[in-house]
Structure formats: C-alpha cells, structure tokens
Write a protein that holds these residues in place. Structure first.
Motif, PDB file in Angstrom:
ATOM      1  N   ALA A  19       0.812  -1.359  -0.023  1.00  0.00           N
ATOM      2  CA  ALA A  19       0.106  -0.136   0.213  1.00  0.00           C
ATOM      3  C   ALA A  19       0.823   1.343  -0.099  1.00  0.00           C
ATOM      4  O   ALA A  19       0.539   2.122  -0.775  1.00  0.00           O
ATOM      5  CB  ALA A  19      -0.950  -0.002   1.102  1.00  0.00           C
ATOM      6  N   LEU A  20       1.669   1.159   0.794  1.00  0.00           N
ATOM      7  CA  LEU A  20       2.794   2.216   0.841  1.00  0.00           C
ATOM      8  C   LEU A  20       3.387   2.692  -0.500  1.00  0.00           C
ATOM      9  O   LEU A  20       3.561   3.707  -0.955  1.00  0.00           O
ATOM     10  CB  LEU A  20       3.778   2.404   1.909  1.00  0.00           C
ATOM     11  CG  LEU A  20       4.731   3.360   2.372  1.00  0.00           C
ATOM     12  CD1 LEU A  20       3.919   4.325   2.670  1.00  0.00           C
ATOM     13  CD2 LEU A  20       5.788   3.032   3.295  1.00  0.00           C
ATOM     14  N   GLU A  21       3.909   1.658  -1.131  1.00  0.00           N
ATOM     15  CA  GLU A  21       4.504   1.745  -2.338  1.00  0.00           C
ATOM     16  C   GLU A  21       3.665   2.361  -3.437  1.00  0.00           C
ATOM     17  O   GLU A  21       4.044   3.358  -3.967  1.00  0.00           O
ATOM     18  CB  GLU A  21       4.914   0.187  -3.106  1.00  0.00           C
ATOM     19  CG  GLU A  21       5.841   0.274  -4.244  1.00  0.00           C
ATOM     20  CD  GLU A  21       6.182  -0.943  -4.612  1.00  0.00           C
ATOM     21  OE1 GLU A  21       6.697  -1.282  -5.817  1.00  0.00           O
ATOM     22  OE2 GLU A  21       6.177  -2.301  -3.944  1.00  0.00           O
ATOM     23  N   GLN A  22       2.358   1.805  -3.398  1.00  0.00           N
ATOM     24  CA  GLN A  22       1.392   2.639  -4.334  1.00  0.00           C
ATOM     25  C   GLN A  22       1.166   3.845  -4.018  1.00  0.00           C
ATOM     26  O   GLN A  22       0.947   4.883  -5.001  1.00  0.00           O
ATOM     27  CB  GLN A  22      -0.036   1.671  -4.465  1.00  0.00           C
ATOM     28  CG  GLN A  22       0.268   0.446  -5.165  1.00  0.00           C
ATOM     29  CD  GLN A  22      -1.212  -0.087  -5.745  1.00  0.00           C
ATOM     30  OE1 GLN A  22      -2.367   0.639  -5.675  1.00  0.00           O
ATOM     31  NE2 GLN A  22      -1.388  -1.164  -6.176  1.00  0.00           N
ATOM     32  N   LEU A  23       1.226   4.218  -2.773  1.00  0.00           N
ATOM     33  CA  LEU A  23       0.697   5.539  -2.495  1.00  0.00           C
ATOM     34  C   LEU A  23       2.002   6.755  -2.917  1.00  0.00           C
ATOM     35  O   LEU A  23       1.620   7.592  -3.332  1.00  0.00           O
ATOM     36  CB  LEU A  23       0.516   5.661  -0.985  1.00  0.00           C
ATOM     37  CG  LEU A  23       0.141   7.025  -0.140  1.00  0.00           C
ATOM     38  CD1 LEU A  23      -1.144   7.327  -0.913  1.00  0.00           C
ATOM     39  CD2 LEU A  23       0.038   6.714   1.353  1.00  0.00           C
ATOM     40  N   GLU A  24       3.034   6.185  -2.679  1.00  0.00           N
ATOM     41  CA  GLU A  24       4.289   6.773  -3.117  1.00  0.00           C
ATOM     42  C   GLU A  24       4.241   7.029  -4.551  1.00  0.00           C
ATOM     43  O   GLU A  24       4.529   8.121  -5.063  1.00  0.00           O
ATOM     44  CB  GLU A  24       5.636   6.270  -2.792  1.00  0.00           C
ATOM     45  CG  GLU A  24       6.037   6.170  -1.161  1.00  0.00           C
ATOM     46  CD  GLU A  24       7.156   5.177  -0.840  1.00  0.00           C
ATOM     47  OE1 GLU A  24       7.689   4.377  -1.679  1.00  0.00           O
ATOM     48  OE2 GLU A  24       7.528   5.426   0.367  1.00  0.00           O
ATOM     49  N   LYS A  25       3.773   5.942  -5.381  1.00  0.00           N
ATOM     50  CA  LYS A  25       3.799   6.117  -6.859  1.00  0.00           C
ATOM     51  C   LYS A  25       2.551   7.379  -6.972  1.00  0.00           C
ATOM     52  O   LYS A  25       2.825   7.994  -8.024  1.00  0.00           O
ATOM     53  CB  LYS A  25       3.463   4.850  -7.534  1.00  0.00           C
ATOM     54  CG  LYS A  25       4.668   3.977  -7.624  1.00  0.00           C
ATOM     55  CD  LYS A  25       4.203   2.621  -8.277  1.00  0.00           C
ATOM     56  CE  LYS A  25       5.314   1.718  -8.018  1.00  0.00           C
ATOM     57  NZ  LYS A  25       5.257   0.328  -8.708  1.00  0.00           N
ATOM     58  N   ILE A  26       1.518   7.336  -6.478  1.00  0.00           N
ATOM     59  CA  ILE A  26       0.531   7.953  -6.648  1.00  0.00           C
ATOM     60  C   ILE A  26       1.148   9.520  -6.384  1.00  0.00           C
ATOM     61  O   ILE A  26       0.649  10.427  -7.185  1.00  0.00           O
ATOM     62  CB  ILE A  26      -0.734   7.889  -5.868  1.00  0.00           C
ATOM     63  CG1 ILE A  26      -1.627   6.501  -6.354  1.00  0.00           C
ATOM     64  CG2 ILE A  26      -1.884   8.958  -5.753  1.00  0.00           C
ATOM     65  CD1 ILE A  26      -2.687   6.080  -5.686  1.00  0.00           C
ATOM     66  N   VAL A  27       1.475   9.829  -5.234  1.00  0.00           N
ATOM     67  CA  VAL A  27       2.071  11.055  -4.862  1.00  0.00           C
ATOM     68  C   VAL A  27       3.282  11.722  -6.084  1.00  0.00           C
ATOM     69  O   VAL A  27       3.179  12.683  -6.319  1.00  0.00           O
ATOM     70  CB  VAL A  27       2.689  11.019  -3.544  1.00  0.00           C
ATOM     71  CG1 VAL A  27       3.609  12.356  -3.358  1.00  0.00           C
ATOM     72  CG2 VAL A  27       1.823  10.847  -2.407  1.00  0.00           C
TER      73      VAL A  27
END
Length: 86
Positions: A19-27
């Motif tokens: 989830a954190l990896e995807q969130l970082e990509k979104i940001v």
C-alpha cells in the motif's frame, strides 16, 4: 469515469509495504502535474484509501506492541500493552 470504490477493492488485501509503495507512486504522479484532471481525482481518491489502509495497519501493529515493565530495581518484571493507561 470509473467508480473509485470498485477500483479500491484490492486495497484491503494489501500489506503495509504494498500500500505504501502504491501511495508513493500516486504522490509522485500527482506532483508531476502531467495527469489529466479526471485521472488526478481518481488517483487522489485511491491515495486517500491507501493512506487510510496504512493507518489502519499501523494502528493494529501498535496495538500488538508491548512495553517492558520494570520493577523498583530496574529489572524486567513483565510486559503490558503499550497504551495500558488509556
């Protein structure tokens, strides 16, 4: 436009790291400013769902952490929940 809720159904099964990896990509993609407005809104909403999921997983981990209780001499006397006084 797709339904953001349906796009977020997979989040509940994600690990914190996923989830954190995807969130970082979104940001990162939102920071570039190269994403069309409609897509920006959709990925922002997904980011919010990912953030909430990460917070939930962190809270669950915190609830499992124990702190060591010390006796008067400073020796370990057992453990207790992290937030025992709350």
């Amino acid at each position: 436009m797709s339904d953001g809720k349906n796009n977020n159904d997979d989040i509940a099964a994600m690990s914190f790291e996923q989830a954190l990896e995807q969130l970082e990509k979104i940001v990162a993609s939102l920071e570039t400013g190269d994403v069309p407005l409609n897509q920006s809104i959709e990925i922002y909403e997904r980011g919010e769902a990912l953030k909430l999921h990460c917070e939930k997983l962190l809270k669950a981990a915190e609830d499992r952490i124990e702190k060591i209780r010390l006796d008067r001499s400073g020796a370990a006397a057992g453990t207790e929940p992290l937030d025992a006084d709350q």
